[in-house]
Design an enzyme around this catalytic site. Structure first.
Site, short mmCIF file in Angstrom:
data_model
loop_
_atom_site.label_atom_id
_atom_site.label_comp_id
_atom_site.label_asym_id
_atom_site.label_seq_id
_atom_site.Cartn_x
_atom_site.Cartn_y
_atom_site.Cartn_z
N SER A 143 53.64 27.74 79.85
CA SER A 143 53.52 28.12 78.44
C SER A 143 52.20 28.87 78.26
O SER A 143 51.13 28.34 78.56
CB SER A 143 53.54 26.89 77.55
N HIS A 156 57.02 31.14 79.22
CA HIS A 156 57.42 30.47 77.98
C HIS A 156 56.44 30.87 76.88
O HIS A 156 55.24 30.62 76.98
CB HIS A 156 57.39 28.96 78.24
N ASP A 195 55.37 30.48 73.03
CA ASP A 195 55.49 29.58 71.88
C ASP A 195 55.14 30.31 70.59
O ASP A 195 53.96 30.46 70.24
CB ASP A 195 54.57 28.37 72.07
N MET A 248 54.92 30.36 66.70
CA MET A 248 54.85 29.39 65.59
C MET A 248 54.47 30.12 64.30
O MET A 248 53.63 31.01 64.34
CB MET A 248 53.79 28.33 65.90
N HIS A 289 60.29 30.80 72.61
CA HIS A 289 60.56 29.53 71.92
C HIS A 289 60.15 29.71 70.47
O HIS A 289 58.96 29.67 70.14
CB HIS A 289 59.77 28.41 72.63
N MET A 347 59.48 28.61 67.05
CA MET A 347 59.22 27.48 66.14
C MET A 347 58.91 28.06 64.78
O MET A 347 57.77 28.07 64.31
CB MET A 347 58.07 26.63 66.69
N MET A 381 62.47 18.76 73.59
CA MET A 381 61.04 18.59 73.27
C MET A 381 60.63 17.14 73.55
O MET A 381 61.24 16.20 73.05
CB MET A 381 60.78 18.90 71.78
N GLY A 430 49.84 22.28 71.77
CA GLY A 430 49.78 21.97 73.19
C GLY A 430 48.90 20.74 73.41
O GLY A 430 48.27 20.22 72.47
N ASP A 464 60.04 20.32 77.56
CA ASP A 464 58.83 20.96 77.03
C ASP A 464 57.94 19.97 76.28
O ASP A 464 58.35 19.39 75.28
CB ASP A 464 59.28 22.08 76.07
N GLY A 470 51.92 23.90 79.76
CA GLY A 470 50.78 24.72 79.35
C GLY A 470 49.50 24.18 79.96
O GLY A 470 49.00 24.69 80.97
C1 DX5 Z 1 54.69 22.67 71.72
C2 DX5 Z 1 55.13 23.80 72.65
C3 DX5 Z 1 54.96 23.49 74.11
C4 DX5 Z 1 53.58 23.06 74.50
C5 DX5 Z 1 53.36 22.89 75.96
O1 DX5 Z 1 55.02 22.99 70.43
O2 DX5 Z 1 56.47 24.08 72.45
O3 DX5 Z 1 55.42 24.60 74.87
O4 DX5 Z 1 52.63 23.93 74.01
O5 DX5 Z 1 52.02 22.60 76.15
P1 DX5 Z 1 51.52 21.32 76.98
O6 DX5 Z 1 52.04 21.53 78.37
O7 DX5 Z 1 50.06 21.39 76.89
O8 DX5 Z 1 52.12 20.11 76.34
ZN ZN Z 2 57.43 25.53 73.83
#
Ligand code: DX5
Ligand code: ZN
Length: 211
Positions: free
Chosen positions: A7, A32, A34, A36, A65, A67, A136, A143, A172, A194
Site C-alpha cells: 500500500s 495498492h 488507498d 480516501m 481501493h 474509500m 478489511m 495505516g 488489508d 503498508g
Molecule cells: C486502511 C487501508 C490499508 C492500510 C494498510 O484504510 O485500506 O490499505 O493503509 O496499511 P497498514 O499495512 O499499515 O495497516
Molecule cells: Zn487499502
C-alpha cells in the site's frame, strides 16, 4: 504462494515515483492505492491525478481501493487514470451488481471491499462476477493499525464461498511479519501491507519475508 500488494499509503510521498519503481524492482505483485475522501472515512489521501502520474512509473497492476462516498460517479476517472482493478466498498454503493457491471464495462477488473462489520453474505449474489474481494482487517481510514484477529474466521468463510472461482481473496490492514501467516493460512491469496513493507531500509527483504 501468497501475493504481496504494498500500500502506497505508507510510502514517502515526497519521492513517490522512486517508491513506485522501488516496489517493482523489489518483487511486489500489485500496487495498492488507498483513495480516501474525508467522508466515507475521516482521512484524506490522494486521487486521480496522482494515480495517473504514477501509472507510467510501473508495469505492475494497480488496485485502486476507493474509500469514498458514491464511488459510482468516479469509476470512469480511475479507469482512465490506468487502474487495473477498482475496488469499491460494499457499504458505499447503492447497487453492488450494477456497480460491478459498470466497472467491467470500463474494461477494468472489479473488486469489492468489506469493512470489518460487514457480513460476507452481501457478496453472495455477486461473487461469480467479482475479480477481487478485499477483506478489511482494520477499520478503513488509517495505516499502521492493529490487525483484527477476529476477522480470521471471515477470511475462512470467504475462502469457502470462493471455491474454485478465479477471484483474488485479498486481506488489508495490520499485515506484518506476525499476522501475515495467520491471514495466509486462513485463506488469503493476497496480502496488502503498508507499514510492514516500508519500515526499515530493505523493501525487498520485507516483501520476501511476508511472502
Ligand atoms: C486502511 C487501508 C490499508 C492500510 C494498510 O484504510 O485500506 O490499505 O493503509 O496499511 P497498514 O499495512 O499499515 O495497516
Ligand atoms: Zn487499502
Amino acid at each position: 504462494m501468497v501475493m504481496i500488494a504494498p500500500s502506497l499509503l505508507a510510502a514517502d510521498f515526497g519521492n513517490l515515483r522512486q517508491e513506485v519503481e522501488r516496489l517493482e524492482t523489489s518483487g511486489a505483485d500489485m500496487l495498492h492505492w488507498d483513495v480516501m475522501d474525508g467522508h466515507f472515512v475521516p482521512n484524506l489521501t490522494f486521487g486521480v491525478p496522482v494515480i495517473e502520474a504514477m501509472r507510467g512509473a510501473s508495469r505492475l497492476p494497480f488496485d485502486v481501493h476507493l474509500m469514498v462516498e458514491k464511488p459510482e460517479k468516479m469509476l470512469g476517472w480511475f479507469a482512465k487514470a490506468g487502474a487495473d482493478y477498482i475496488t469499491v466498498h460494499a457499504e458505499a454503493v447503492a447497487d453492488l451488481r450494477q456497480t460491478i457491471e459498470q466497472i467491467h464495462a470500463l474494461g477494468v477488473k472489479a473488486g469489492v471491499a468489506l469493512k470489518p462489520q460487514t457480513k460476507p453474505e452481501v457478496l453472495r449474489e455477486v461473487l461469480a462476477m467479482v475479480d477481487l474481494v478485499l477483506v478489511m482487517t482494520v477499520e478503513p481510514g488509517f495505516g499502521g493499525q492493529k490487525f483484527m484477529r477476529e476477522m480470521l474466521p471471515k477470511i475462512g468463510l470467504l475462502k469457502e464461498m470462493k471455491g474454485d472461482k478465479r477471484l483474488i481473496l485479498s486481506v488489508d490492514g495490520g499485515i506484518n511479519r506476525q499476522t501475515a501467516p495467520d491471514a495466509a493460512s486462513a485463506g488469503a491469496d493476497m496480502l496488502v501491507a503498508g507499514t510492514a513493507v516500508f519500515t526499515g531500509a530493505n523493501i525487498r527483504e520485507n516483501i520476501n519475508f511476508l511472502r
